[in-house]
Design a protein around this motif. Structure first.
Motif, mmCIF file in Angstrom:
data_model
loop_
_atom_site.group_PDB
_atom_site.id
_atom_site.type_symbol
_atom_site.label_atom_id
_atom_site.label_comp_id
_atom_site.label_asym_id
_atom_site.label_seq_id
_atom_site.Cartn_x
_atom_site.Cartn_y
_atom_site.Cartn_z
ATOM 1 N N HIS A 113 -17.555 33.044 35.310
ATOM 2 C CA HIS A 113 -17.513 32.341 34.023
ATOM 3 C C HIS A 113 -16.465 31.227 34.043
ATOM 4 O O HIS A 113 -16.645 30.190 33.400
ATOM 5 C CB HIS A 113 -17.189 33.317 32.891
ATOM 6 N N LEU A 114 -15.399 31.450 34.785
ATOM 7 C CA LEU A 114 -14.306 30.469 34.820
ATOM 8 C C LEU A 114 -14.471 29.431 35.921
ATOM 9 O O LEU A 114 -13.546 28.660 36.185
ATOM 10 C CB LEU A 114 -12.963 31.194 34.978
ATOM 11 N N GLY A 115 -15.630 29.408 36.573
ATOM 12 C CA GLY A 115 -15.913 28.313 37.490
ATOM 13 C C GLY A 115 -15.920 28.634 38.962
ATOM 14 O O GLY A 115 -16.068 27.726 39.786
ATOM 15 N N ALA A 116 -15.762 29.908 39.335
ATOM 16 C CA ALA A 116 -15.814 30.259 40.750
ATOM 17 C C ALA A 116 -17.209 29.978 41.302
ATOM 18 O O ALA A 116 -18.211 30.162 40.614
ATOM 19 C CB ALA A 116 -15.468 31.726 40.947
ATOM 20 N N HIS A 117 -17.276 29.519 42.538
ATOM 21 C CA HIS A 117 -18.563 29.226 43.167
ATOM 22 C C HIS A 117 -19.294 30.531 43.458
ATOM 23 O O HIS A 117 -18.704 31.486 43.957
ATOM 24 C CB HIS A 117 -18.345 28.455 44.467
ATOM 25 N N GLN A 118 -20.600 30.567 43.153
ATOM 26 C CA GLN A 118 -21.377 31.788 43.372
ATOM 27 C C GLN A 118 -21.275 32.284 44.808
ATOM 28 O O GLN A 118 -21.236 33.492 45.058
ATOM 29 C CB GLN A 118 -22.852 31.545 43.033
ATOM 30 N N TYR A 119 -21.241 31.352 45.757
ATOM 31 C CA TYR A 119 -21.224 31.741 47.168
ATOM 32 C C TYR A 119 -19.855 31.510 47.810
ATOM 33 O O TYR A 119 -19.742 31.459 49.032
ATOM 34 C CB TYR A 119 -22.320 31.004 47.932
ATOM 35 N N GLY A 120 -18.835 31.414 46.960
ATOM 36 C CA GLY A 120 -17.479 31.351 47.475
ATOM 37 C C GLY A 120 -17.032 32.716 47.962
ATOM 38 O O GLY A 120 -17.390 33.753 47.392
ATOM 39 N N LEU A 121 -16.263 32.753 49.032
ATOM 40 C CA LEU A 121 -15.858 34.015 49.644
ATOM 41 C C LEU A 121 -14.577 34.562 49.025
ATOM 42 O O LEU A 121 -13.648 33.816 48.705
ATOM 43 C CB LEU A 121 -15.652 33.828 51.148
ATOM 44 N N VAL A 122 -14.543 35.883 48.901
ATOM 45 C CA VAL A 122 -13.342 36.614 48.505
ATOM 46 C C VAL A 122 -13.027 37.561 49.652
ATOM 47 O O VAL A 122 -13.931 38.129 50.276
ATOM 48 C CB VAL A 122 -13.573 37.405 47.202
ATOM 49 N N PHE A 123 -11.742 37.776 49.940
ATOM 50 C CA PHE A 123 -11.346 38.555 51.108
ATOM 51 C C PHE A 123 -10.655 39.854 50.690
ATOM 52 O O PHE A 123 -9.905 39.887 49.715
ATOM 53 C CB PHE A 123 -10.425 37.729 52.007
ATOM 54 N N PHE A 124 -10.916 40.910 51.481
ATOM 55 C CA PHE A 124 -10.407 42.242 51.175
ATOM 56 C C PHE A 124 -9.895 42.904 52.450
ATOM 57 O O PHE A 124 -10.316 42.548 53.551
ATOM 58 C CB PHE A 124 -11.519 43.109 50.574
ATOM 59 N N SER A 125 -9.023 43.897 52.279
ATOM 60 C CA SER A 125 -8.608 44.690 53.429
ATOM 61 C C SER A 125 -9.796 45.530 53.897
ATOM 62 O O SER A 125 -10.667 45.905 53.097
ATOM 63 C CB SER A 125 -7.425 45.601 53.062
#
Length: 387
Positions: A113-125
């Motif tokens: 909703h705040l503008g993050a790209h649908q296919y932008g990556l998020v990283f996790f351990s």
């Protein structure tokens, strides 16, 4: 801003909250009863003022259908227009000024909703995967060195519904991180989003030389036909191949282990536990003594006396029979060598109290190497038989 521009921003934000994508000036023109050229001009002015960005002069084909004259079919009309993307500030103002901000929406829904790209990556351990490995009755996991996917089985309850594709990347510390796109994360249930958010890495330092992660990027964003390396599957395939070569007496009595997985927790204890499950597939309990003895008799003419230890007079163990077979094939310690390392880790897992201390060492990479060494050992034995 004039009134039409304010209305355009409000309309774009409202549409973004339903579908986080750009909106064409031609759609805005129809909404506000103005021409495409007028809407394009307003969009250009908004971009110049910093209220968003646009893809300029995009070509589309509009299709129309006259219900009063269905025989005419669809009428196509080529059109050139702009595609407008409202800025993060515009979206934030609209979001926090609406009821959405008071609905306690999950983390990754809010980010879209705040503008993050649908296919932008998020990283996790990498530990984020452990929850799903611990419940093979509820989740189907396809895993490799480049990434994989997690999906719920039919046995899982509604609160466990999940489907997410993930990648794996090496960090400059040597650890492995898991990545997923905003769109898949936002489709998770609220509890799953909280779980993944708890494992998020805010500013990962990626190793740009990681070929496995590059394969994930090529497949995900470029649609490339690339193969992911799966050390566990490669090993099990080699086991099946060895059994097929030696049919009707299979060398290995097991070809699967539902509990066999990578040590994603990155502790020595997890590493040893996973090695223990690996040992169940290729260790002495999985080796067929009748098959080993038959091979030694039929191929090399060994008699029953050779299957008894000269000093202790006790029958040779499965590993000793394997060693005898490897020596006669001219590939000493091909499989026995890496098995000794796995056996050592298995003993640690089963007979020691190991502290679950987190390490910067990448145990998943070490485990992949172990699987590859075992696979290569079996391949050497198969090649020696083929000669």
């Amino acid at each position: 801003m004039n009134e039409i521009q304010k209305s355009i921003l409000s309309e774009c934000a409202a549409r973004w909250f339903n579908n986080p994508a750009g909106i064409t000036a031609s759609d805005l023109a129809r909404k506000f009863g103005i021409s495409n050229e007028a809407a394009r001009k307003e969009v250009e002015l908004l971009c110049e003022a910093g209220y968003g960005k646009m893809n300029r002069d995009a070509d589309f084909t509009e299709l129309s259908f006259d219900v009063k004259n269905p025989q005419a079919g669809f009428i196509s009309n080529p059109i050139t227009t702009h595609v407008f993307f409202p800025s993060e500030q515009v979206l934030a103002d609209a979001f926090y000024g609406s009821k959405l901000s008071r609905q306690n929406l999950p983390e990754y829904v809010v980010r879209l909703h705040l503008g993050a790209h649908q296919y932008g990556l998020v990283f996790f351990s990498e530990e984020v995967l452990s929850r799903y490995y611990e419940h093979p009755e509820f989740y189907e996991i396809e895993d490799s060195l480049s990434g994989g996917s997690i999906a719920t089985t039919s046995e899982a309850g509604e609160d466990r519904h999940l489907y997410v594709r993930y990648g794996k990347c090496r960090l400059n510390t040597g650890r492995i991180a898991v990545s997923a796109v905003h769109k898949d994360l936002a489709h998770m249930g609220a509890s799953e989003q909280r779980y993944w958010h708890a494992h998020e890495i805010s500013a990962p330092s990626l190793d740009r030389t990681d070929d496995n992660f590059q394969r994930f990027l090529d497949r995900t964003y470029e649609g490339a036909w690339v193969e992911y390396s799966d050390p566990i599957r490669n090993l099990l395939t080699e086991v099946v191949g060895a059994n097929s070569d030696l049919n009707p007496l299979p060398l290995f009595t097991r070809t699967e282990n539902v509990h066999l997985r990578m040590p994603v927790e990155q502790t020595y204890k997890s590493y040893c536990d996973c090695a223990s499950e690996l040992y169940k597939v290729v260790g002495p309990d999985a080796l067929s003594q009748p098959a080993l003895k038959a091979l030694l008799r039929d191929r090399f003419g060994l008699t029953q006396e050779r299957f008894v230890h000269a000093e202790s007079k006790r029958p040779l163990s499965s590993l000793q029979l394997l060693g005898l077979l490897e020596s006669n094939l001219g590939v000493p310690d091909a499989l026995n060598g890496p098995l000794k390392e796995v056996a050592k880790l298995r003993i640690e897992a089963d007979h020691k109290i190991l502290e679950p201390q987190v390490s910067n060492r990448s145990y998943s990479s070490d485990f992949a190497k172990l699987c590859s060494e075992l696979k290569n050992g079996i391949a050497k034995i198969r090649s020696a038989f083929a000669r």
